[in-house]
Design an enzyme around this catalytic site. Structure first.
Site, PDB file in Angstrom:
ATOM      1  CE1 TYR A 124      -2.806  -3.259   0.788  1.00 14.77           C
ATOM      2  CE2 TYR A 124      -4.404  -1.481   0.795  1.00 14.77           C
ATOM      3  CZ  TYR A 124      -4.107  -2.826   0.707  1.00 14.77           C
ATOM      4  OH  TYR A 124      -5.113  -3.727   0.545  1.00 14.77           O
ATOM      5  CE  LYS A 171       2.819 -18.000   0.187  1.00 15.01           C
ATOM      6  NZ  LYS A 171       1.976 -19.205   0.244  1.00 15.01           N
ATOM      7  CG  ASP A 204      -0.876 -20.290   1.829  1.00 16.89           C
ATOM      8  OD1 ASP A 204      -0.302 -19.941   2.873  1.00 16.89           O
ATOM      9  OD2 ASP A 204      -0.305 -20.906   0.919  1.00 16.89           O
ATOM     10  CG  ASP A 228      -7.687  -4.511   2.297  1.00 19.47           C
ATOM     11  OD1 ASP A 228      -8.830  -4.525   2.773  1.00 19.47           O
ATOM     12  OD2 ASP A 228      -7.383  -3.875   1.277  1.00 19.47           O
ATOM     13  CG  ASP A 232     -13.399  -7.341   2.924  1.00 20.28           C
ATOM     14  OD1 ASP A 232     -13.187  -6.557   3.868  1.00 20.28           O
ATOM     15  OD2 ASP A 232     -13.791  -6.953   1.806  1.00 20.28           O
TER      16      ASP A 232
END
Ligand code: NAI
Length: 337
Positions: A124, A171, A204, A228, A232
């Protein structure tokens, strides 16, 4: 006490849900002077910028803002107001509590977790450029300072809220340097909080486990992008974007309170959006302002209304935005506690 609060109604469904939330917060006893500002595309005509300086000056002064969603058109030439606001005010921590509300249908029970998302860097940072035609480079920035600061925020939050475990999500098996630094900082901070368990999940695997047994998670600590996306996903665990609040918190006690959802152009102007996510963000704001009595009152009103049939479409009802807000106000009026 009368608080001065900066108000950004936003666009799309923003003005509708913001009006509903201001109505409920004031009915709950909040005394506030609202300093209202436009931002985003609507502000460009009047101010020549999406993030006018008077708006930033107001938040720096009031240290508290309630913010409706603001549209970010896809493509070049328009940077996100949300990202800009976080950068300009150094709102480094994004806090998103996710829990099952009574009588809001979801596939899961017993979800009660908190997402702590780093808010200022990662992909970002907006550092993108075309290397040669057809090849674009986007830089992922991870620093020791920002990673340590957000890890400390997560552990301090866990300690204050008497939570048991912080899980760092990463990750680092692929992005060995950047995500590697993020978890190195988290591990270092964890050593200062021996009473709180610390563990790690690859992003993941974390997503799979969240949809298999979300009740096993407590505090999740994530860099910006994974935060982010996982936010959701977690909203989906408890009934969707219409019911999940968020706070953007910075140094010097500045807080910007907003819903997780966006401006929902598909339903804007129809008076059918669910104001609950922004209302719950308003409850976080009330607690930030030490207005716990009003916060408890709103929560009791919400619980009473959700026990009945009045609810918006996204959570299985037929009520409009304003009918839902009115019902909460009536429930609070009848509340003698
Ligand atoms: P969105 O969250 O606006 O909408 C996704 C879906 O959820 C839509 O079907 C919408 O109708 C529904 N929805 C969202 N909020 C709802 C509510 N309160 N009640 C009932 N249904 C609701 O996401 P989308 O479409 O990806 O983004 C639209 C715009 O919002 C974009 O320009 C995006 O950049 C911006 N955005 C702004 C945010 C902010 O201001 N904090 C956050 C996320 C997106």
């Amino acid at each position: 006490m009368t608080h001065t609060i900066t108000l950004l109604p936003g666009d799309g469904i923003g003005p509708e849900v913001t009006a509903a939330v201001v109505q409920v917060l004031e009915a709950a006893g909040l005394k506030a002077t609202w300093e209202s500002f436009e931002a985003g595309a609507h502000a460009v005509a009047a101010h020549g910028t999406t993030l006018p300086e008077p708006l930033l000056a107001s938040i720096r002064k009031t240290k508290c803002a309630l913010k409706g969603p603001i549209t970010t058109p896809i493509g070049e030439g328009f940077t996100s107001v949300n990202v800009g606001l976080r950068k300009a005010l150094e709102l480094y921590a994004n806090l998103r509590p996710v829990w099952n509300l009574p009588n809001v249908k979801s596939r899961y029970e017993g979800v009660d977790l908190v997402i702590v998302r780093e808010n200022t860097e990662d992909l970002y940072a907006g550092l993108e450029h075309t290397v040669i035609p057809g090849v674009v480079e986007s830089l992922k920035i991870i620093t020791d300072a920002a990673s340590t600061r957000i890890a400390r925020f997560a552990f301090e939050h866990a300690r204050r809220q008497k939570r048991k475990r912080v899980t760092a999500v990463h990750k680092a098996n692929i992005m060995k340097l950047s995500d590697g630094l993020f978890i190195e900082c988290a591990r270092r901070v964890a050593r200062d909080f021996p009473e709180i368990q610390y563990d790690e999940r690859i992003v993941d695997a974390a997503c799979m486990q969240l949809v298999m047994f979300p009740e096993k998670f407590d505090v999740l600590l994530l860099p910006n992008l994974y935060g982010d996306i996982v936010s959701d996903l977690c909203a989906g665990l408890v009934g969707g974007l219409g019911v999940v609040p968020a706070a953007n918190l910075g140094a010097d006690g500045v807080g910007v309170f907003e819903a997780v959802h966006g401006s929902a152009p598909d339903i804007a102007g129809k008076n059918i959006a669910n104001p609950l996510a922004l209302l719950l963000s308003g409850v976080l704001m009330l607690r930030h302002l030490n207005e716990d009595q009003a916060a408890d009152r709103v929560m009791r009103g919400v619980t009473t209304v959700l026990a009945g049939a009045t609810r918006t479409r996204d959570i299985g009802g037929t009520a409009s935005t304003s009918e839902f807000a009115d019902a909460i106000c009536r429930a609070m009026e009848a509340d003698t506690q």
